[in-house]
Design an enzyme around this catalytic site. Structure first.
Site, PDB file in Angstrom:
ATOM      1  N   CYS A 115       0.858  -1.184   0.000  1.00 59.97           N
ATOM      2  CA  CYS A 115       0.000   0.000   0.000  1.00 59.97           C
ATOM      3  C   CYS A 115       0.899   1.241   0.000  1.00 59.97           C
ATOM      4  O   CYS A 115       1.693   1.417  -0.923  1.00 59.97           O
ATOM      5  CB  CYS A 115      -0.938  -0.064   1.207  1.00 59.97           C
ATOM      6  SG  CYS A 115      -2.207   1.193   1.293  1.00 59.97           S
ATOM      7  N   ASP A 161      -8.615  -2.888  -8.416  1.00 63.51           N
ATOM      8  CA  ASP A 161      -8.209  -1.876  -7.445  1.00 63.51           C
ATOM      9  C   ASP A 161      -8.675  -0.503  -7.918  1.00 63.51           C
ATOM     10  O   ASP A 161      -8.076   0.094  -8.817  1.00 63.51           O
ATOM     11  CB  ASP A 161      -6.682  -1.907  -7.283  1.00 63.51           C
ATOM     12  CG  ASP A 161      -6.184  -1.008  -6.173  1.00 63.51           C
ATOM     13  OD1 ASP A 161      -6.936  -0.109  -5.736  1.00 63.51           O
ATOM     14  OD2 ASP A 161      -5.032  -1.211  -5.733  1.00 63.51           O
ATOM     15  N   HIS A 188      -7.662  -3.791  -4.016  1.00 62.81           N
ATOM     16  CA  HIS A 188      -6.563  -3.189  -3.275  1.00 62.81           C
ATOM     17  C   HIS A 188      -6.358  -3.940  -1.957  1.00 62.81           C
ATOM     18  O   HIS A 188      -7.302  -4.372  -1.321  1.00 62.81           O
ATOM     19  CB  HIS A 188      -6.877  -1.719  -2.980  1.00 62.81           C
ATOM     20  CG  HIS A 188      -5.722  -0.962  -2.412  1.00 62.81           C
ATOM     21  ND1 HIS A 188      -4.687  -0.516  -3.190  1.00 62.81           N
ATOM     22  CD2 HIS A 188      -5.440  -0.589  -1.140  1.00 62.81           C
ATOM     23  CE1 HIS A 188      -3.807   0.119  -2.430  1.00 62.81           C
ATOM     24  NE2 HIS A 188      -4.241   0.080  -1.180  1.00 62.81           N
TER      25      HIS A 188
END
Length: 227
Positions: A115, A161, A188
Site C-alpha cells: 500500500c 483496485d 486493493h
C-alpha cells in the site's frame, strides 16, 4: 519468531521496529514497509514469512517520529492518511535507510512495501543502497515518477483496485520499462488477511513471485560497499 527492537535512522533518530530472523544463515535482508496503518499484526506476519523463507526481515515503525507504536484498525483510513501527510520524503528515507543499515551484515538488502509502503519501496529503489524493490499496490508511485530506480523493481497490482486505475499503472510502466509487472484478479490490499479485499490465491502467487525475484537479486552475496 520475531521481536521488537530499536533502530537508528540515517539522521540519528531512534525508532522502533519488528525484527524476524531466519533459523540459519540469511539469504539476505528484507525491509518490510508498512501500510498506512502502522506495523500491524499482518505486517509482522509478513516479516515472519520472509524469515521462514530464509531472510533477515525488519519492519520499521515509520510513524515513530511523532507517535510511537501506531497500530490503526483497517477501517481508519483517514487516520492513516493524516499520519502519512506529516512525514517528508527525507524522513521516510532516513528511517528506511536505518533499517537497510541494520540489515547490511546479512547480505544484499531488498525492500518490500505494501500500500503506502509500496510507494516507499519505489523511493528506496531510487534513493537507498538496496539491490531489489518490490511494490505491492503502491497507489502514490505515479506522484513520485521524478525518481528513477537504481535496482530491479517488481510490481503487484489488483485488476479491481479502484484506487489504482489501469492508466496509473501504465504511467509507472512507462517510467520503469524494465520493471516486472504482475496483475491479479483482486482489489486493493489483496495480500492482507485482515482486509476485505484479501484474496488468498493472489496473495500466495504474489509471495511466490516475490521470493523468486528476491532470490534472483539477493541470495547469499555480501552487500557491496557504496561510494
Amino acid at each position: 519468531m520475531g521481536a521488537n527492537i530499536e533502530l537508528t535512522a540515517a539522521d540519528g533518530r531512534a525508532l522502533g521496529a519488528y525484527e524476524a530472523r531466519p533459523g540459519g544463515e540469511p539469504l539476505g535482508g528484507v525491509v518490510v514497509v508498512q501500510e498506512i496503518f502502522g506495523v500491524t499484526a499482518h505486517i509482522r506476519d509478513v516479516a515472519d514469512a520472509f524469515a521462514a523463507a530464509g531472510y533477515h526481515a525488519v519492519a520499521p515503525e515509520l510513524f515513530d517520529r511523532f507517535e510511537p507504536g501506531v497500530m490503526l484498525p483497517y477501517t481508519d483510513i483517514e487516520g492513516g492518511r493524516e499520519r502519512v501527510a506529516r512525514l517528508t520524503r527525507q524522513d521516510i528515507l532516513a528511517d528506511v535507510g536505518g533499517a537497510v543499515m541494520h540489515l547490511a551484515g546479512s547480505g544484499r538488502v531488498g525492500v518490500v512495501g505494501y500500500c503506502w509502503g509500496g510507494t516507499v519501496a519505489w523511493m528506496a529503489a531510487a534513493m537507498l543502497p538496496v539491490s531489489a524493490a518490490v511494490c505491492y499496490y503502491g497507489a502514490r508511485i505515479y506522484q513520485n515518477l521524478d525518481l528513477k530506480p537504481k535496482c530491479p523493481v517488481q510490481f503487484h497490482h489488483g485488476e479491481h483496485d479502484a484506487s489504482i486505475p489501469p492508466e496509473r499503472i501504465d504511467e509507472v510502466r512507462r517510467a520503469c520499462p524494465d520493471g516486472e509487472f504482475h496483475l491479479y484478479p483482486a482489489g486493493h490490499g489483496f495480500n492482507c488477511t485482515d482486509r476485505a479485499d484479501y484474496h488468498a490465491d493472489s496473495a500466495r502467487l504474489a509471495f511466490e513471485r516475490t521470493l523468486s525475484f528476491l532470490g534472483r537479486h539477493l541470495g547469499r552475496v555480501p552487500l557491496e560497499p557504496t561510494a
